[in-house]
Design an enzyme around this catalytic site. Structure first.
Site, PDB file in Angstrom:
ATOM      1  N   ASP A  59      63.343 -31.006  38.344  1.00 29.71           N
ATOM      2  CA  ASP A  59      62.746 -31.551  39.827  1.00 29.71           C
ATOM      3  C   ASP A  59      64.091 -32.006  40.829  1.00 29.71           C
ATOM      4  OD1 ASP A  59      61.987 -33.309  41.771  1.00 29.71           O
ATOM      5  OD2 ASP A  59      60.399 -34.408  40.874  1.00 29.71           O
ATOM      6  N   ILE A  60      64.251 -31.548  41.786  1.00 28.69           N
ATOM      7  CA  ILE A  60      65.509 -31.753  42.586  1.00 28.69           C
ATOM      8  C   ILE A  60      65.616 -33.297  42.861  1.00 28.69           C
ATOM      9  CG2 ILE A  60      65.740 -29.381  43.462  1.00 28.69           C
ATOM     10  CD1 ILE A  60      64.689 -30.638  46.209  1.00 28.69           C
ATOM     11  N   GLU A 127      58.880 -25.571  62.325  1.00 26.24           N
ATOM     12  CA  GLU A 127      58.002 -26.561  62.694  1.00 26.24           C
ATOM     13  C   GLU A 127      58.751 -27.902  63.104  1.00 26.24           C
ATOM     14  OE1 GLU A 127      54.511 -26.939  60.320  1.00 26.24           O
ATOM     15  OE2 GLU A 127      54.222 -24.921  59.643  1.00 26.24           O
ATOM     16  N   TYR A 149      54.314 -32.894  56.883  1.00 28.34           N
ATOM     17  CA  TYR A 149      55.422 -31.523  56.185  1.00 28.34           C
ATOM     18  C   TYR A 149      56.388 -31.493  57.277  1.00 28.34           C
ATOM     19  CZ  TYR A 149      57.243 -27.004  55.963  1.00 28.34           C
ATOM     20  OH  TYR A 149      58.118 -25.775  55.590  1.00 28.34           O
ATOM     21  N   SER A 152      59.328 -34.359  57.321  1.00 27.87           N
ATOM     22  CA  SER A 152      59.781 -34.219  56.171  1.00 27.87           C
ATOM     23  C   SER A 152      61.174 -33.209  56.250  1.00 27.87           C
ATOM     24  CB  SER A 152      59.122 -34.422  54.832  1.00 27.87           C
ATOM     25  OG  SER A 152      58.597 -33.104  54.730  1.00 27.87           O
ATOM     26  N   LYS A 153      60.566 -32.055  56.870  1.00 32.26           N
ATOM     27  CA  LYS A 153      61.743 -31.199  56.994  1.00 32.26           C
ATOM     28  C   LYS A 153      62.688 -31.700  58.014  1.00 32.26           C
ATOM     29  CE  LYS A 153      61.936 -27.375  55.137  1.00 32.26           C
ATOM     30  NZ  LYS A 153      62.259 -27.149  53.656  1.00 32.26           N
ATOM     31  N   ASN A 178      56.875 -18.296  60.688  1.00 31.15           N
ATOM     32  CA  ASN A 178      55.824 -18.230  59.722  1.00 31.15           C
ATOM     33  C   ASN A 178      56.301 -16.688  59.025  1.00 31.15           C
ATOM     34  OD1 ASN A 178      54.372 -20.023  61.536  1.00 31.15           O
ATOM     35  ND2 ASN A 178      52.701 -19.854  59.779  1.00 31.15           N
ATOM     36  N   ASN A 179      56.345 -16.836  57.640  1.00 28.08           N
ATOM     37  CA  ASN A 179      56.734 -15.581  56.678  1.00 28.08           C
ATOM     38  C   ASN A 179      55.322 -14.998  56.239  1.00 28.08           C
ATOM     39  OD1 ASN A 179      60.032 -15.869  55.171  1.00 28.08           O
ATOM     40  ND2 ASN A 179      59.462 -16.905  56.785  1.00 28.08           N
ATOM     41  N   ASP A 271      38.969 -28.315  63.836  1.00 30.33           N
ATOM     42  CA  ASP A 271      40.519 -28.273  63.912  1.00 30.33           C
ATOM     43  C   ASP A 271      41.294 -28.987  62.701  1.00 30.33           C
ATOM     44  OD1 ASP A 271      43.015 -26.698  64.690  1.00 30.33           O
ATOM     45  OD2 ASP A 271      42.616 -27.392  66.721  1.00 30.33           O
ATOM     46  N   HIS A 275      47.208 -30.174  64.915  1.00 33.28           N
ATOM     47  CA  HIS A 275      47.745 -28.596  64.855  1.00 33.28           C
ATOM     48  C   HIS A 275      48.415 -28.227  65.877  1.00 33.28           C
ATOM     49  CE1 HIS A 275      45.432 -24.591  63.873  1.00 33.28           C
ATOM     50  NE2 HIS A 275      46.727 -24.731  63.853  1.00 33.28           N
TER      51      HIS A 275
HETATM   52  P1  NAD Z   1      56.334 -22.365  48.306  1.00 29.45           P
HETATM   53  O1  NAD Z   1      55.524 -23.370  48.266  1.00 29.45           O
HETATM   54  O2  NAD Z   1      55.917 -20.928  47.918  1.00 29.45           O
HETATM   55  O3  NAD Z   1      57.664 -22.575  47.153  1.00 29.45           O
HETATM   56  C1  NAD Z   1      58.099 -23.680  46.991  1.00 29.45           C
HETATM   57  C2  NAD Z   1      58.911 -23.884  45.457  1.00 29.45           C
HETATM   58  O4  NAD Z   1      59.718 -24.944  45.321  1.00 29.45           O
HETATM   59  C3  NAD Z   1      57.972 -23.749  44.321  1.00 29.45           C
HETATM   60  O5  NAD Z   1      58.479 -22.691  43.467  1.00 29.45           O
HETATM   61  C4  NAD Z   1      57.929 -25.131  43.836  1.00 29.45           C
HETATM   62  O6  NAD Z   1      57.651 -25.323  42.439  1.00 29.45           O
HETATM   63  C5  NAD Z   1      59.333 -25.629  44.108  1.00 29.45           C
HETATM   64  N1  NAD Z   1      59.311 -27.026  44.087  1.00 29.45           N
HETATM   65  C6  NAD Z   1      58.544 -27.917  44.693  1.00 29.45           C
HETATM   66  N2  NAD Z   1      59.012 -29.170  44.749  1.00 29.45           N
HETATM   67  C7  NAD Z   1      59.979 -29.081  43.772  1.00 29.45           C
HETATM   68  C8  NAD Z   1      60.924 -30.207  43.262  1.00 29.45           C
HETATM   69  N3  NAD Z   1      60.738 -31.384  43.651  1.00 29.45           N
HETATM   70  N4  NAD Z   1      62.029 -29.678  42.741  1.00 29.45           N
HETATM   71  C9  NAD Z   1      62.077 -28.498  42.309  1.00 29.45           C
HETATM   72  N5  NAD Z   1      61.136 -27.385  42.824  1.00 29.45           N
HETATM   73  C10 NAD Z   1      60.240 -27.776  43.533  1.00 29.45           C
HETATM   74  O7  NAD Z   1      57.386 -22.397  49.793  1.00 29.45           O
HETATM   75  P2  NAD Z   1      58.080 -21.212  50.293  1.00 29.45           P
HETATM   76  O8  NAD Z   1      56.697 -20.689  51.350  1.00 29.45           O
HETATM   77  O9  NAD Z   1      58.496 -19.957  49.523  1.00 29.45           O
HETATM   78  O10 NAD Z   1      58.935 -21.765  51.042  1.00 29.45           O
HETATM   79  C11 NAD Z   1      60.464 -22.030  50.670  1.00 29.45           C
HETATM   80  C12 NAD Z   1      60.947 -22.888  51.795  1.00 29.45           C
HETATM   81  O11 NAD Z   1      60.975 -22.090  53.140  1.00 29.45           O
HETATM   82  C13 NAD Z   1      60.852 -24.245  51.902  1.00 29.45           C
HETATM   83  O12 NAD Z   1      61.826 -25.078  52.091  1.00 29.45           O
HETATM   84  C14 NAD Z   1      60.110 -24.231  53.260  1.00 29.45           C
HETATM   85  O13 NAD Z   1      59.767 -25.498  53.944  1.00 29.45           O
HETATM   86  C15 NAD Z   1      60.671 -23.118  54.141  1.00 29.45           C
HETATM   87  N6  NAD Z   1      60.082 -22.446  54.964  1.00 29.45           N
HETATM   88  C16 NAD Z   1      58.732 -21.646  54.610  1.00 29.45           C
HETATM   89  C17 NAD Z   1      58.023 -20.851  55.726  1.00 29.45           C
HETATM   90  C18 NAD Z   1      56.808 -20.097  55.330  1.00 29.45           C
HETATM   91  O14 NAD Z   1      56.167 -19.568  56.112  1.00 29.45           O
HETATM   92  N7  NAD Z   1      56.306 -20.139  54.088  1.00 29.45           N
HETATM   93  C19 NAD Z   1      58.555 -20.700  56.963  1.00 29.45           C
HETATM   94  C20 NAD Z   1      59.727 -21.350  57.358  1.00 29.45           C
HETATM   95  C21 NAD Z   1      60.368 -22.073  56.307  1.00 29.45           C
HETATM   96  O1  DAU Z   2      56.138 -22.048  60.760  1.00 29.87           O
HETATM   97  C1  DAU Z   2      56.789 -22.207  59.582  1.00 29.87           C
HETATM   98  C2  DAU Z   2      55.701 -22.927  58.594  1.00 29.87           C
HETATM   99  O2  DAU Z   2      54.758 -21.975  58.425  1.00 29.87           O
HETATM  100  C3  DAU Z   2      56.185 -23.165  57.288  1.00 29.87           C
HETATM  101  O3  DAU Z   2      57.565 -24.090  57.379  1.00 29.87           O
HETATM  102  C4  DAU Z   2      55.112 -23.839  56.427  1.00 29.87           C
HETATM  103  O4  DAU Z   2      55.777 -24.049  55.174  1.00 29.87           O
HETATM  104  C5  DAU Z   2      54.199 -22.866  56.264  1.00 29.87           C
HETATM  105  O5  DAU Z   2      52.863 -23.425  55.387  1.00 29.87           O
HETATM  106  C6  DAU Z   2      53.542 -22.417  57.729  1.00 29.87           C
HETATM  107  O6  DAU Z   2      52.963 -23.555  58.274  1.00 29.87           O
HETATM  108  P1  DAU Z   2      51.518 -23.068  59.322  1.00 29.87           P
HETATM  109  O7  DAU Z   2      50.702 -24.420  59.178  1.00 29.87           O
HETATM  110  O8  DAU Z   2      51.919 -22.441  60.411  1.00 29.87           O
HETATM  111  O9  DAU Z   2      50.784 -22.103  58.252  1.00 29.87           O
HETATM  112  P2  DAU Z   2      49.569 -21.541  57.405  1.00 29.87           P
HETATM  113  O10 DAU Z   2      49.591 -20.348  56.927  1.00 29.87           O
HETATM  114  O11 DAU Z   2      48.729 -23.060  56.781  1.00 29.87           O
HETATM  115  O12 DAU Z   2      48.429 -21.596  58.866  1.00 29.87           O
HETATM  116  C7  DAU Z   2      48.846 -20.665  59.828  1.00 29.87           C
HETATM  117  C8  DAU Z   2      48.089 -20.990  61.258  1.00 29.87           C
HETATM  118  O13 DAU Z   2      46.629 -20.578  60.657  1.00 29.87           O
HETATM  119  C9  DAU Z   2      47.793 -22.075  61.578  1.00 29.87           C
HETATM  120  O14 DAU Z   2      47.624 -22.333  63.093  1.00 29.87           O
HETATM  121  C10 DAU Z   2      46.211 -22.719  60.885  1.00 29.87           C
HETATM  122  C11 DAU Z   2      45.780 -21.389  60.795  1.00 29.87           C
HETATM  123  N1  DAU Z   2      44.800 -21.669  59.711  1.00 29.87           N
HETATM  124  C12 DAU Z   2      45.381 -22.021  58.457  1.00 29.87           C
HETATM  125  C13 DAU Z   2      44.589 -21.716  57.297  1.00 29.87           C
HETATM  126  C14 DAU Z   2      45.037 -22.121  56.118  1.00 29.87           C
HETATM  127  C15 DAU Z   2      43.399 -21.308  59.653  1.00 29.87           C
HETATM  128  O15 DAU Z   2      42.906 -21.284  60.934  1.00 29.87           O
HETATM  129  N2  DAU Z   2      42.619 -21.227  58.593  1.00 29.87           N
HETATM  130  C16 DAU Z   2      43.247 -21.370  57.487  1.00 29.87           C
HETATM  131  O16 DAU Z   2      42.226 -21.211  56.555  1.00 29.87           O
END
Ligand code: NAD
Ligand code: DAU
Length: 340
Positions: A59-60, A127, A149, A152-153, A178-179, A271, A275
């Site tokens: 855990d980091i 975000e 969330y 915290s980021k 969003n990935n 909603d 949001h």
């Molecule tokens: P994810 O939730 O799929 O994976 C997060 C990983 O972090 C998991 O493997 C989890 O086990 C690990 N983790 C959580 N808490 C931990 C801890 N205390 N110590 C060690 N490991 C821990 O996340 P993701 O979607 O792959 O996102 C990765 C990074 O990219 C995050 O920092 C997120 O904020 C950022 N990000 C994600 C998106 C997106 O769309 N998914 C977009 C922009 C930025």
């Molecule tokens: O923008 C980057 C962020 O994208 C990352 O930093 C976050 O870790 C990642 O979770 C993501 O956040 P979002 O809140 O944008 O992603 P999510 O997939 O949860 O939702 C995408 C959009 O879709 C958002 O407007 C909410 C909506 N949504 C989501 C879910 C899960 C729905 O309408 N229905 C759903 O069931």
């Protein structure tokens, strides 16, 4: 080079480790991951056989454990993907977000300073800027996070920058949109819609479905992160976007069409509190300084993603553990919704 990568068992982290390892086969990688519900060792199947890759479950936010890891591995660089990442979960229970995303980053920064790390790359998010109705955010736009969330980021970004200003720690930050792509946990919009629609289950759309997100194929993000890691200017922040700004409803309808399902699966639900309406990033800095731009069109990326989920039913089934079901039961009941 010895690179400590945290959160490598999650969605972006695991895609990145594969990409990074194929590009730089002589780098030594230590993947440190807590293996929360979102972390999955299966995401890196095959990689563990390579002699230059090692995994430690930790855990980091645990300073003593992380100190032992730094002491033994002596990283030249740290890339921090580890985080709690789901906005809905942060609304229901923010504590783990503060612990991992803020305290955890503080631990990594302290140790990076102590062990003279030459590069610290923090993976952040669009975000942190909050919502924007017109125009796009630049890297120097003010931070205005909406969810626990995002807050915290944003706090983590501030800490990272403070270590650069105060201690001269060589830091970099990427903020991506969003990935989507293979190995994304099916709580996020795209994999959730694929999963539900494939099984003829209702697809929940929050509010009016007109919120806009900029969709970035994960491999494009990995390429950009790798370039920023090697070529980014120390102390700088880089936005990474997909240039695919789409409403949620458009995305949902498109997935349903590609799967050959009926739009009657779409269900509008209450909603998400706080949001954000629209995310939009200016990519002019990364284009100008690094020469990077996104390559994968939304159509191609989405088809690849759907194909991956179709072929990986076992992975999908494992991801929907008891924990997944418990969360949704609790979350939907809190929002006064029926469980799907
Ligand atoms: P994810 O939730 O799929 O994976 C997060 C990983 O972090 C998991 O493997 C989890 O086990 C690990 N983790 C959580 N808490 C931990 C801890 N205390 N110590 C060690 N490991 C821990 O996340 P993701 O979607 O792959 O996102 C990765 C990074 O990219 C995050 O920092 C997120 O904020 C950022 N990000 C994600 C998106 C997106 O769309 N998914 C977009 C922009 C930025
Ligand atoms: O923008 C980057 C962020 O994208 C990352 O930093 C976050 O870790 C990642 O979770 C993501 O956040 P979002 O809140 O944008 O992603 P999510 O997939 O949860 O939702 C995408 C959009 O879709 C958002 O407007 C909410 C909506 N949504 C989501 C879910 C899960 C729905 O309408 N229905 C759903 O069931």
């Amino acid at each position: 080079m010895r690179v400590l990568i945290t959160g490598g068992c999650g969605f972006i982290g695991s895609n990145f480790i594969r990409y990074f390892n194929s590009k730089h086969p002589y780098y030594k990688i230590l993947n440190v991951d807590k293996l929360t519900y979102a972390g999955n060792l299966e995401n890196l199947k095959g990689i563990e056989r390579k002699g230059n890759y090692h995994f430690v479950r930790a855990d980091i936010s645990s300073a003593s454990v992380m100190r032992r890891i730094f002491d033994k591995f002596r990283p030249d660089a740290v890339i921090n993907f580890a985080a709690e990442t789901h906005v809905d979960r942060s609304i229901l229970s923010p504590a783990p977000f503060i612990k991992t995303n803020v305290v955890g980053v503080g631990v990594l920064l302290n140790l990076s300073l102590k062990y003279h790390v030459k590069k610290f790359l923090q993976i952040s998010t669009d975000e942190v800027y909050g919502s924007i109705l017109h125009g796009s955010f630049r890297e120097d736009s003010p931070l205005d996070p909406s969810s626990p969330y995002a807050a915290s980021k944003a706090a983590a970004d501030m800490l990272v920058i403070s270590y650069y200003k105060t201690h001269g720690l060589p830091v970099l930050i990427t903020r991506s949109s969003n990935n989507y792509g293979p190995y994304q946990f099916p709580e996020k919009l795209i994999p959730l819609v694929i999963l539900n629609a494939m099984n003829n289950k209702k697809v929940p759309v929050y509010g009016d479905g007109m919120n806009i997100r900029d969709w970035l194929y994960v491999e494009d993000n990995c390429e950009a992160i790798d370039l920023v890691f090697h070529e980014g200017k120390i102390g700088e922040i880089y936005n990474i976007g997909g240039e695919n700004e789409l409403t949620n409803l458009y995305v949902v309808k498109y997935i349903i069409k590609l799967l050959g399902k009926s739009e009657s699966l779409i269900t509008f639900v209450k909603d998400r509190p706080g949001h954000d309406r629209r995310y939009s990033l200016s990519l002019s800095k990364i284009r100008r300084q690094i020469g990077w731009h996104p390559k994968v069109s939304f159509e191609t990326g989405l088809k690849r993603t759907i194909e991956w989920y179709r072929k990986n039913q076992r992975w999908l089934k494992n991801a929907q553990s008891g924990e997944y079901r418990n969360f949704y039961k609790q979350y939907y009941s809190k929002l006064g919704l029926k469980e799907f």
